[in-house]
Every structure is written in structure tokens, then in C-alpha cells.
Enzyme design. Structure first.
Site, PDB file in Angstrom:
ATOM      1  N   HIS A  71       0.909  -1.074  -0.236  1.00  0.00           N
ATOM      2  CA  HIS A  71       0.399  -0.247  -0.042  1.00  0.00           C
ATOM      3  C   HIS A  71       0.414   1.292  -0.303  1.00  0.00           C
ATOM      4  O   HIS A  71       0.678   2.106  -0.252  1.00  0.00           O
ATOM      5  CB  HIS A  71      -0.348   0.058   1.392  1.00  0.00           C
ATOM      6  CG  HIS A  71      -2.047  -0.649   0.939  1.00  0.00           C
ATOM      7  ND1 HIS A  71      -3.018  -0.091   0.745  1.00  0.00           N
ATOM      8  CD2 HIS A  71      -2.840  -1.780   0.734  1.00  0.00           C
ATOM      9  CE1 HIS A  71      -4.388  -1.538   0.698  1.00  0.00           C
ATOM     10  NE2 HIS A  71      -4.078  -2.344   0.741  1.00  0.00           N
ATOM     11  N   ASP A  79       7.724   6.348   0.649  1.00  0.00           N
ATOM     12  CA  ASP A  79       8.505   6.904   1.978  1.00  0.00           C
ATOM     13  C   ASP A  79       7.597   7.110   2.989  1.00  0.00           C
ATOM     14  O   ASP A  79       7.701   7.962   3.560  1.00  0.00           O
ATOM     15  CB  ASP A  79       8.789   8.586   0.804  1.00  0.00           C
ATOM     16  CG  ASP A  79       6.981   8.750   0.408  1.00  0.00           C
ATOM     17  OD1 ASP A  79       5.692   7.957   0.388  1.00  0.00           O
ATOM     18  OD2 ASP A  79       6.605   9.951   0.498  1.00  0.00           O
ATOM     19  N   SER A  81       4.735   7.813   3.591  1.00  0.00           N
ATOM     20  CA  SER A  81       2.789   8.104   3.772  1.00  0.00           C
ATOM     21  C   SER A  81       2.518   7.832   3.551  1.00  0.00           C
ATOM     22  O   SER A  81       0.803   8.353   4.830  1.00  0.00           O
ATOM     23  CB  SER A  81       2.770   9.133   2.043  1.00  0.00           C
ATOM     24  OG  SER A  81       2.482   7.691   1.672  1.00  0.00           O
ATOM     25  N   GLU A  93      -4.445   8.619   4.334  1.00  0.00           N
ATOM     26  CA  GLU A  93      -3.706   7.004   3.595  1.00  0.00           C
ATOM     27  C   GLU A  93      -5.052   6.040   4.177  1.00  0.00           C
ATOM     28  O   GLU A  93      -5.125   5.141   4.199  1.00  0.00           O
ATOM     29  CB  GLU A  93      -3.233   6.892   2.335  1.00  0.00           C
ATOM     30  CG  GLU A  93      -2.091   7.416   1.469  1.00  0.00           C
ATOM     31  CD  GLU A  93      -0.604   7.070   1.391  1.00  0.00           C
ATOM     32  OE1 GLU A  93      -0.504   5.619   1.105  1.00  0.00           O
ATOM     33  OE2 GLU A  93      -0.106   8.160   1.146  1.00  0.00           O
TER      34      GLU A  93
END
Length: 330
Positions: A71, A79, A81, A93
Site C-alpha cells: 500500500h 516513502d 506516506s 491514506e
């Protein structure tokens, strides 16, 4: 060449060398094996030990580490995120529909805290995410995959573009293959990565459309009985613990049993069924069903490509103090 011209040429040459040296320094070495050898020699051992301890206490953490790398790294950059919490200006996210069922993020912080005690401000959350996946795969009986490090952490969530990148389990095989190809993963790599469905479980929310209002005729009738028993409601409560094990035979083992199951029409998701029937992927499914070493080789290759998708290195990004929060700008 006149003396003035030679002097000018010499100065320009020096400037060019300085420019390219500065650029190279700015970029840093990129990803390398054992990036923390000098800055935090114990880093990889600490992550491995924490993954082992967490797995001993909470077996499902290993599934989480594996899902995290997919994911996070699939959506534009590897990175971390994925790990950022929502803020007033930014949706996480983790809170999108596509992250449904993902859990154990708090244990990434457990690993981060152990690293911060040893080497404050050195090891990125992006590297923790990747190396915990590597060690989680090994804990599940999968291959040990040597992976490079040196990633830095992003500062922004990619919730707004997530759908453009992540393939969905209900999409056509053409779309799935195209999405993977966009990050450099070929057809055998796709077949191998979907072998991650060998472990863990699928929530009833994701598969009731194959059972209600009518049972998908492609499903193995013997498996349908078990699925209906586990998912008795056409509209399951997303908060209820209603799920089907991805592989009833070896649910805690990353192995090639998944491929035998899907060839026997026991795949839970549409993508599983398509993998075993599409002429582009079926030959690889059959080969992996027969040969676990081949599955592991292709799985390791695909995980490596995934882990190296567009990382931030050098002076890009940052090293977060906490994995769920970007550092404050001063």
C-alpha cells in the site's frame, strides 16, 4: 587559445566540477545495501528482533507488514506516506476505503522507538516499513529477501491519488497488469505478489458480492458452503469480525498452496479467480503451484522492485521523529 581564453576555460571547468559534485552530494548514494552500517550498525538487527517479538505476541502483525509495503510503495513513492495521520488539511491514506482492514500501525511506532533509543534521528520510517515487511515475510515461512536501505520519509499523504495507482481486486486483469507494469513489475511478478493472498484473511465485505444475491458459478461448490457459513449476511457489518481465511490449509504460511487453491476455483476475490483463468497469467500460476522455489524467486524479485519504487534519498524528504507525524517546519 589565448591566455584569457585558457583562464576562462579553466574557471568554467572548475565550476562544472563543483556543480556536479554538489548535485551528486545532494542526491546522496541512493539506495544501498546496509545503508546504516556506520550511522546505526544495529538498525537492521533491532528491526528484525522487534518484528520477531511482535510476531510472537501478535501473529497478525506479519500480515500487516506485508500489506504495508504494497500500500505504501505502490502509490507513487516508497516513502512511508501511508503511516501519516490525518490533519486538518490532509486526509490520511490509512483512513481511505482502500485501506479497509489495515491495522497494527501502532507497532511501527514500537519499532521506531527502539531505534530512536539506539540511534536518535537516523533511521527513516520508510526503511522501517520496508525492512519490517522483509522480516515479516521470513517469519511467515517465505524467502529472506535482501533489500537496500537509505530511503527518507515523505511529508504528505497521497490519499487523493491513491485510486490512480493501487489496483483493485475487482478490476480486470488487464488493468491489474497495467498498474503493476507502471512500476516495473512484469506478469510473473504480478502472479507472485498476489501469492501474498496465501496468508491472512479477507473480510466478508470484500467478497459477499460473489455470494449474494446469487452464488458466483465460478466458485468451487465445496468452498461456497464454508464461505456462506463464515459470511451469512448479504450486507455484513464492516465493524464485525466476519472473514474467511485466504488459505484454509496453511493460513499462517506464505507458500504456494494459494496457487493450487485458485486452480481449484477456491480463490476468494475476483482477482484470484482471474489470475487462474486469464491466459496471460495462468501458465505462471500453474508453474508456481508446482514449484515453490520458483514462486519464492519471483516473489523476492517483485518485492525488491516494489521496495525501490521512486524512493526519496539524499537530501529529499526527512527522517521523521514519529512515523505517524511529519516533523514540524521551523
Amino acid at each position: 587559445m589565448s591566455s584569457n581564453s585558457r583562464a576562462l576555460f579553466f574557471i568554467l571547468s572548475i565550476l562544472a566540477i563543483l556543480y556536479f559534485s554538489a548535485s551528486a552530494e545532494n542526491e546522496g548514494p541512493g539506495l544501498v545495501m546496509n545503508y546504516y552500517r556506520d550511522s546505526c550498525p544495529q538498525a537492521e538487527d533491532i528491526i528484525r528482533e522487534q518484528v520477531r517479538l511482535l510476531y510472537k505476541r501478535h501473529k497478525n502483525t506479519a500480515f500487516s507488514w506485508l500489506r504495508n509495503i504494497f500500500h505504501d510503495c505502490f502509490v507513487e513513492s516508497c516513502d512511508a506516506s501511508l503511516l501519516l495521520d490525518s490533519t486538518r488539511r490532509m486526509l490520511s491514506e490509512k483512513e481511505t476505503d482502500r485501506s479497509f482492514g489495515m491495522r497494527n500501525f501502532r507497532y511501527i511506532e514500537t519499532i521506531k522507538e527502539a531505534l530512536e533509543r539506539e540511534c536518535p534521528g537516523v533511521v527513516s520510517c520508510a526503511d522501517i516499513l520496508v525492512l519490517s515487511a522483509r522480516d515479516g515475510i521470513a517469519a511467515l515461512g517465505g524467502p529472506y529477501i535482501p533489500l537496500k536501505t537509505g530511503r527518507r520519509d515523505g511529508r504528505k499523504s497521497r490519499a487523493d491519488i491513491l485510486e490512480q495507482h493501487l489496483p483493485d481486486h475487482n478490476e480486470s486483469m488487464s488493468v491489474v497488469l497495467e498498474r503493476f507494469a507502471n512500476i516495473g513489475i512484469d506478469t510473473p511478478g504480478v502472479v507472485a505478489l498476489l501469492g501474498a493472498h496465501s496468508v491472512g484473511r479477507t473480510h466478508c465485505v470484500k467478497l459477499v458480492h460473489r455470494l449474494y444475491p446469487e452464488v458466483d458459478p465460478a466458485l468451487n461448490p465445496g468452498h461456497v458452503e464454508h464461505m456462506l457459513h463464515k459470511c451469512p449476511d448479504a450486507i455484513p457489518d464492516p465493524k464485525a469480525v466476519q472473514y474467511v481465511r485466504n488459505d484454509r490449509g496453511t493460513p499462517m504460511k506464505l507458500d504456494n498452496n494459494y496457487y493450487r487453491n485458485i486452480l481449484d476455483n477456491k480463490g476468494l476475490l475476483i482477482v484470484d479467480h482471474q489470475l487462474a483463468t486469464d491466459k496471460r497469467t495462468k501458465p505462471f500460476v500453474k508453474k508456481m503451484a508446482k514449484n515453490q522455489d520458483y514462486f519464492f524467486k519471483e516473489f523476492g524479485r517483485a518485492i525488491t522492485i516494489l521496495s525501490e519504487n521512486n524512493p526519496l534519498t539524499g537530501t529529499k524528504g526527512e527522517i521523521r521523529k514519529q512515523c505517524n507525524l511529519a516533523n514540524k517546519l521551523h
